[in-house]
Design a protein around this motif. Sequence first.
Motif, PDB file in Angstrom:
ATOM      1  N   ILE A 233       6.264   4.706 -32.081  1.00  0.00           N
ATOM      2  CA  ILE A 233       7.007   5.890 -32.070  1.00  0.00           C
ATOM      3  C   ILE A 233       7.666   6.829 -32.759  1.00  0.00           C
ATOM      4  CG2 ILE A 233       8.703   7.363 -30.134  1.00  0.00           C
ATOM      5  CD1 ILE A 233       7.028   5.308 -28.736  1.00  0.00           C
ATOM      6  N   TRP A 234       8.187   6.716 -34.306  1.00  0.00           N
ATOM      7  CA  TRP A 234       8.513   7.477 -34.463  1.00  0.00           C
ATOM      8  C   TRP A 234       7.405   7.759 -35.571  1.00  0.00           C
ATOM      9  CZ3 TRP A 234      12.765   9.810 -34.780  1.00  0.00           C
ATOM     10  CH2 TRP A 234      13.832   9.784 -34.240  1.00  0.00           C
ATOM     11  N   LEU A 235       6.352   6.584 -35.624  1.00  0.00           N
ATOM     12  CA  LEU A 235       5.469   7.374 -36.269  1.00  0.00           C
ATOM     13  C   LEU A 235       4.365   8.329 -35.614  1.00  0.00           C
ATOM     14  CD1 LEU A 235       3.657   3.722 -38.036  1.00  0.00           C
ATOM     15  CD2 LEU A 235       4.221   5.314 -39.186  1.00  0.00           C
ATOM     16  N   ALA A 236       4.400   8.134 -34.600  1.00  0.00           N
ATOM     17  CA  ALA A 236       3.382   9.219 -33.662  1.00  0.00           C
ATOM     18  C   ALA A 236       3.877  10.357 -33.488  1.00  0.00           C
ATOM     19  CB  ALA A 236       4.136   8.678 -32.273  1.00  0.00           C
ATOM     20  N   LEU A 237       5.719  10.496 -33.820  1.00  0.00           N
ATOM     21  CA  LEU A 237       6.045  11.645 -33.797  1.00  0.00           C
ATOM     22  C   LEU A 237       6.191  12.199 -35.352  1.00  0.00           C
ATOM     23  CD1 LEU A 237       8.383  13.643 -32.759  1.00  0.00           C
ATOM     24  CD2 LEU A 237       9.784  12.550 -33.909  1.00  0.00           C
ATOM     25  N   GLY A 238       6.106  11.582 -35.824  1.00  0.00           N
ATOM     26  CA  GLY A 238       5.680  11.819 -37.344  1.00  0.00           C
ATOM     27  C   GLY A 238       3.921  12.802 -37.634  1.00  0.00           C
ATOM     28  N   LEU A 239       3.153  12.193 -37.033  1.00  0.00           N
ATOM     29  CA  LEU A 239       2.266  12.679 -36.660  1.00  0.00           C
ATOM     30  C   LEU A 239       2.154  13.993 -36.063  1.00  0.00           C
ATOM     31  CD1 LEU A 239      -0.429  13.095 -37.696  1.00  0.00           C
ATOM     32  CD2 LEU A 239      -1.244  11.184 -35.592  1.00  0.00           C
ATOM     33  N   VAL A 240       2.329  14.189 -34.994  1.00  0.00           N
ATOM     34  CA  VAL A 240       2.638  15.132 -33.988  1.00  0.00           C
ATOM     35  C   VAL A 240       2.968  16.421 -35.148  1.00  0.00           C
ATOM     36  CG1 VAL A 240       3.704  15.700 -32.349  1.00  0.00           C
ATOM     37  CG2 VAL A 240       2.385  14.314 -31.349  1.00  0.00           C
ATOM     38  N   LEU A 241       4.261  16.231 -35.412  1.00  0.00           N
ATOM     39  CA  LEU A 241       5.133  17.266 -36.921  1.00  0.00           C
ATOM     40  C   LEU A 241       3.586  17.608 -37.309  1.00  0.00           C
ATOM     41  CD1 LEU A 241       8.623  15.733 -36.495  1.00  0.00           C
ATOM     42  CD2 LEU A 241       7.475  17.564 -35.617  1.00  0.00           C
ATOM     43  N   VAL A 242       3.250  17.119 -37.940  1.00  0.00           N
ATOM     44  CA  VAL A 242       2.492  17.482 -39.493  1.00  0.00           C
ATOM     45  C   VAL A 242       1.059  18.032 -38.385  1.00  0.00           C
ATOM     46  CG1 VAL A 242       0.573  16.124 -40.985  1.00  0.00           C
ATOM     47  CG2 VAL A 242       2.758  15.230 -40.520  1.00  0.00           C
ATOM     48  N   LEU A 243       0.876  17.484 -37.903  1.00  0.00           N
ATOM     49  CA  LEU A 243      -0.579  18.444 -36.926  1.00  0.00           C
ATOM     50  C   LEU A 243       0.254  19.870 -36.259  1.00  0.00           C
ATOM     51  CD1 LEU A 243      -2.429  15.589 -35.213  1.00  0.00           C
ATOM     52  CD2 LEU A 243      -2.577  17.161 -37.171  1.00  0.00           C
ATOM     53  N   GLU A 244       1.219  19.476 -35.636  1.00  0.00           N
ATOM     54  CA  GLU A 244       1.900  20.834 -35.445  1.00  0.00           C
ATOM     55  C   GLU A 244       2.229  21.721 -36.080  1.00  0.00           C
ATOM     56  OE1 GLU A 244       2.751  22.001 -32.197  1.00  0.00           O
ATOM     57  OE2 GLU A 244       2.244  20.705 -31.087  1.00  0.00           O
ATOM     58  N   GLY A 245       2.805  20.982 -37.878  1.00  0.00           N
ATOM     59  CA  GLY A 245       2.835  21.732 -38.543  1.00  0.00           C
ATOM     60  C   GLY A 245       1.506  22.574 -39.766  1.00  0.00           C
ATOM     61  N   LEU A 246       0.808  21.927 -38.795  1.00  0.00           N
ATOM     62  CA  LEU A 246      -0.615  23.053 -39.970  1.00  0.00           C
ATOM     63  C   LEU A 246      -1.431  23.303 -39.394  1.00  0.00           C
ATOM     64  CD1 LEU A 246      -3.126  19.549 -39.959  1.00  0.00           C
ATOM     65  CD2 LEU A 246      -2.038  20.626 -41.119  1.00  0.00           C
ATOM     66  N   GLY A 247      -1.419  24.598 -37.844  1.00  0.00           N
ATOM     67  CA  GLY A 247      -1.803  25.728 -37.320  1.00  0.00           C
ATOM     68  C   GLY A 247      -0.491  26.390 -38.414  1.00  0.00           C
ATOM     69  N   PRO A 248       0.431  27.431 -37.994  1.00  0.00           N
ATOM     70  CA  PRO A 248       0.799  27.973 -38.488  1.00  0.00           C
ATOM     71  C   PRO A 248       0.955  28.234 -40.198  1.00  0.00           C
ATOM     72  CG  PRO A 248       2.980  26.831 -37.929  1.00  0.00           C
ATOM     73  CD  PRO A 248       1.451  26.100 -37.624  1.00  0.00           C
ATOM     74  N   MET A 249       0.962  27.256 -40.695  1.00  0.00           N
ATOM     75  CA  MET A 249       0.960  26.743 -42.407  1.00  0.00           C
ATOM     76  C   MET A 249      -0.591  27.459 -42.494  1.00  0.00           C
ATOM     77  SD  MET A 249       1.415  24.127 -45.203  1.00  0.00           S
ATOM     78  CE  MET A 249      -0.076  22.627 -44.314  1.00  0.00           C
ATOM     79  N   MET A 250      -1.556  26.842 -42.239  1.00  0.00           N
ATOM     80  CA  MET A 250      -2.736  27.856 -42.310  1.00  0.00           C
ATOM     81  C   MET A 250      -3.460  29.159 -41.784  1.00  0.00           C
ATOM     82  SD  MET A 250      -4.592  23.740 -42.556  1.00  0.00           S
ATOM     83  CE  MET A 250      -6.413  24.155 -42.773  1.00  0.00           C
ATOM     84  N   PHE A 251      -2.912  29.258 -40.600  1.00  0.00           N
ATOM     85  CA  PHE A 251      -3.490  30.456 -40.131  1.00  0.00           C
ATOM     86  C   PHE A 251      -2.453  30.922 -39.219  1.00  0.00           C
ATOM     87  CE2 PHE A 251      -6.133  26.366 -39.275  1.00  0.00           C
ATOM     88  CZ  PHE A 251      -7.739  26.633 -39.993  1.00  0.00           C
ATOM     89  N   PRO A 252      -1.253  31.549 -39.760  1.00  0.00           N
ATOM     90  CA  PRO A 252      -0.205  32.386 -39.798  1.00  0.00           C
ATOM     91  C   PRO A 252      -0.165  33.039 -38.631  1.00  0.00           C
ATOM     92  CG  PRO A 252      -0.420  33.167 -41.646  1.00  0.00           C
ATOM     93  CD  PRO A 252      -1.722  31.980 -41.648  1.00  0.00           C
ATOM     94  N   GLN A 253      -1.211  34.138 -38.596  1.00  0.00           N
ATOM     95  CA  GLN A 253      -1.820  35.480 -37.839  1.00  0.00           C
ATOM     96  C   GLN A 253      -2.307  34.562 -36.398  1.00  0.00           C
ATOM     97  OE1 GLN A 253      -0.832  37.877 -38.796  1.00  0.00           O
ATOM     98  NE2 GLN A 253      -0.283  37.640 -40.543  1.00  0.00           N
ATOM     99  N   ALA A 254      -3.342  34.023 -37.006  1.00  0.00           N
ATOM    100  CA  ALA A 254      -3.820  33.494 -34.930  1.00  0.00           C
ATOM    101  C   ALA A 254      -2.351  32.751 -34.484  1.00  0.00           C
ATOM    102  CB  ALA A 254      -5.164  32.538 -35.745  1.00  0.00           C
ATOM    103  N   TRP A 255      -1.726  32.276 -34.982  1.00  0.00           N
ATOM    104  CA  TRP A 255      -0.906  31.461 -35.076  1.00  0.00           C
ATOM    105  C   TRP A 255       0.148  32.506 -33.931  1.00  0.00           C
ATOM    106  CZ3 TRP A 255      -0.056  26.509 -33.634  1.00  0.00           C
ATOM    107  CH2 TRP A 255       1.070  25.569 -33.386  1.00  0.00           C
ATOM    108  N   ARG A 256       0.646  32.954 -35.357  1.00  0.00           N
ATOM    109  CA  ARG A 256       1.226  34.852 -34.533  1.00  0.00           C
ATOM    110  C   ARG A 256       0.579  35.011 -32.233  1.00  0.00           C
ATOM    111  NH1 ARG A 256       2.397  36.937 -38.081  1.00  0.00           N
ATOM    112  NH2 ARG A 256       5.008  35.977 -38.800  1.00  0.00           N
ATOM    113  N   ARG A 257      -0.577  35.137 -32.894  1.00  0.00           N
ATOM    114  CA  ARG A 257      -1.573  35.564 -31.632  1.00  0.00           C
ATOM    115  C   ARG A 257      -1.462  34.793 -30.548  1.00  0.00           C
ATOM    116  NH1 ARG A 257      -5.100  37.680 -35.922  1.00  0.00           N
ATOM    117  NH2 ARG A 257      -6.526  35.525 -35.202  1.00  0.00           N
ATOM    118  N   MET A 258      -1.232  33.430 -30.518  1.00  0.00           N
ATOM    119  CA  MET A 258      -1.580  32.971 -29.704  1.00  0.00           C
ATOM    120  C   MET A 258       0.064  32.398 -28.852  1.00  0.00           C
ATOM    121  SD  MET A 258      -2.284  28.447 -30.025  1.00  0.00           S
ATOM    122  CE  MET A 258      -0.393  28.059 -30.921  1.00  0.00           C
TER     123      MET A 258
END
Length: 66
Positions: A5-30
Amino acid sequence: MNSTIWLALGLVLVLEGLGPMMFPQAWRRMILAMTQLPDTRLRRFGGGIVVAGCVIYYILRSHAEG
């Protein structure tokens, strides 16, 4: 709590963090577009994500044990 469960949570946090880190303008529009959606549509979307997550967890869990 199970380490899986902790590994899955960590993976979710990594994937969720990639959006605003890599595409901040598109993330903000979404996010701004999502604030305009009615509550019922957001609840359906969230429920669908929860169901999909449970199905994926169940499938992977059953294959790991088998």
